[in-house]
Enzyme design. Structure first.
Site, short mmCIF file in Angstrom:
data_model
loop_
_atom_site.label_atom_id
_atom_site.label_comp_id
_atom_site.label_asym_id
_atom_site.label_seq_id
_atom_site.Cartn_x
_atom_site.Cartn_y
_atom_site.Cartn_z
N ASN A 151 1.25 -1.50 -0.32
CA ASN A 151 0.13 0.30 -0.48
C ASN A 151 1.17 1.77 0.15
O ASN A 151 0.67 2.36 -0.35
CB ASN A 151 -0.96 -0.08 0.97
CG ASN A 151 -0.15 -0.40 2.82
OD1 ASN A 151 0.94 -1.02 2.91
ND2 ASN A 151 -0.65 0.59 3.29
N SER A 201 -11.12 -5.25 -0.21
CA SER A 201 -12.45 -4.02 0.72
C SER A 201 -13.04 -3.62 -0.74
O SER A 201 -12.09 -3.18 -1.73
CB SER A 201 -10.96 -3.03 1.55
OG SER A 201 -11.95 -2.04 1.80
N HIS A 203 -13.67 0.14 -0.92
CA HIS A 203 -13.76 1.86 -0.75
C HIS A 203 -12.22 2.47 -1.56
O HIS A 203 -12.02 3.74 -2.31
CB HIS A 203 -13.71 2.75 0.09
CG HIS A 203 -12.27 2.62 1.38
ND1 HIS A 203 -11.39 2.63 1.38
CD2 HIS A 203 -11.91 0.99 1.99
CE1 HIS A 203 -10.17 2.71 2.43
NE2 HIS A 203 -10.79 1.59 2.59
N THR A 239 -25.90 -9.47 11.04
CA THR A 239 -26.54 -9.01 10.13
C THR A 239 -26.12 -7.98 9.00
O THR A 239 -25.38 -7.25 9.20
CB THR A 239 -27.97 -7.82 10.25
OG1 THR A 239 -28.46 -8.72 10.92
CG2 THR A 239 -28.59 -7.40 8.66
N CYS A 326 -3.51 4.18 7.65
CA CYS A 326 -3.67 3.62 8.76
C CYS A 326 -2.79 3.47 9.52
O CYS A 326 -2.23 2.98 10.82
CB CYS A 326 -4.20 1.92 8.51
SG CYS A 326 -5.98 1.78 7.30
#
Length: 388
Positions: A151, A201, A203, A239, A326
């Site tokens: 990344n 992921s 996004h 859920t 992150c």
């Protein structure tokens, strides 16, 4: 002021069609997927369609895809799930020195709890040494977790070669890759790579935040992180985030037929960016593999602080980062640069530029001119005073 967004490795702008699809789901497809009536069945069907779409792009079975809240949960789900399921007296787990914090921090946790951890070093471009990996593998190795696309550097690991080594030494060892920065940007075949698990992921590909998925090969046993209602085949209770999953699926669908053509266009854009930088600015270093992911460009400027440069560019409507979003709140922010052996005088002046389909050649020229001007001004501020 025109905005030039060059922090796409941190997150991407949600595609309008993705937002529209999510809004329609929120308003019209609001049933709980676990409900037995037709509204629940309709939501369940929507999830199933996305599951199949992701599976098609990975070359796996539909039932091998499980939805999560994103990359961090996915990595934790696989790593903790494997270790907790296989807990025995002698265990070894292997990773690399440049993994995402959601991998490295879990490995550190287990190292502090008497599990043998091997952290492979990398070369100056960020590649692991396959010989070192082979030497580290043994019959006690239960997990190898190696990031597919880094990344911060954009370095692409040879997952097929890694998979062959892992399975040749220990066929029962689980081979996992964090592929958050690679999915729908770089082709991946989980079967050809002998992968047992993969993290994705939404996004990073113009989908929504808060949704992701993992591929888990059929027959690979892990202990679930979350227990409760038994959703996602008892591996991830709770859920399902139906609007998020539908949005993720729409983002995948929009890229399915175009991402390979986009790859070459982005590579050309990155090459122009580098050439312009090297022409206009002295004493810089381009970090990582020149043949890595074109979506990420890591560059270091001597005698400049990256964070100051970031804010200088921000004032002009140009958005970059100083590394992984992150890692921005962690003490050890530059562990990737340390791992590749970058000289100390360049570490503090490092920024990450990450591209998308929305960036044009004019944006590149504007951004490079702004970087050159900012670097020149900042270097003047710290230029030694010869009269002292």
């Amino acid at each position: 002021m025109n905005e030039i967004y060059l922090d796409n490795a941190a997150t991407t702008r949600v595609h309008p069609q993705v937002a529209q699809k999510m809004m329609d789901t929120l308003v019209n497809n609001y049933g709980n997927p676990s409900s037995l009536h037709r509204l629940g069945i309709r939501s369940e069907q929507a999830i199933k369609e996305v599951r199949g779409l992701i599976a098609k792009n990975l070359n796996c079975q539909t039932q091998e895809i499980y939805f999560t809240s994103g990359g961090t949960e996915g990595n934790n789900m696989i790593i903790q799930g494997v270790v907790e399921n296989k807990k025995r007296e002698r265990m070894r787990i292997i990773t690399s020195a440049i993994e995402h914090p959601s991998v490295l921090d879990v490995f550190t946790f287990y190292q502090n709890h008497q599990i043998e951890v091997v952290v492979l070093g990398v070369d100056a471009q960020g590649h692991i040494d396959l010989t070192e990996l082979q030497a580290a593998m043994n019959e006690d190795t239960i997990l190898v977790s190696i990031m597919g696309v880094n990344n911060e550097l954009g370095t692409i690991q040879d997952l097929k070669a890694i998979g062959k080594i892992v399975k040749a030494v220990n066929a029962k060892c689980v081979f996992h890759a964090d592929f958050v920065q690679g999915f729908m940007k770089i082709p991946i075949d989980v079967q050809a790579s002998m992968l047992d698990a993969l993290t994705l992921s939404g996004h990073k590909i113009f989908g929504p935040k808060g949704v992701g998925a993992v591929y888990l090969k059929k027959g690979t046993d892990i202990k679930p992180l979350l227990r409760g209602g038994g959703q996602e085949n008892n591996l991830r209770s709770g859920t399902e985030n139906v609007p998020g999953i539908v949005g993720f699926g729409e983002a995948v669908r929009l890229r399915s037929d175009s991402f390979m053509d986009e790859f070459e266009a982005i590579r050309n854009l990155r090459t122009v960016f580098i050439n312009e930088l090297e022409t206009k600015i002295e004493d810089i270093k381009i970090n990582g593999d020149p043949n890595g992911s074109p979506y990420v460009l890591n560059v270091s400027f001597n005698r400049v602080r990256g964070e100051v440069l970031l804010h200088s560019l921000e004032s002009k409507g140009i958005f970059v980062s100083t590394g992984s979003a992150c890692s921005s709140h962690k003490k050890e922010k530059q562990y990737v640069l340390k791992a590749i052996g970058l000289a100390e005088e360049y570490k503090e002046g490092t920024i990450r530029i990450s591209f998308s389909k929305d960036i044009t050649n004019d944006d590149v020229k504007t951004a490079v001119a702004a970087i050159a001007q900012a670097v020149s001004s900042l270097r003047l501020l710290i230029k030694p005073n010869k009269n002292r």
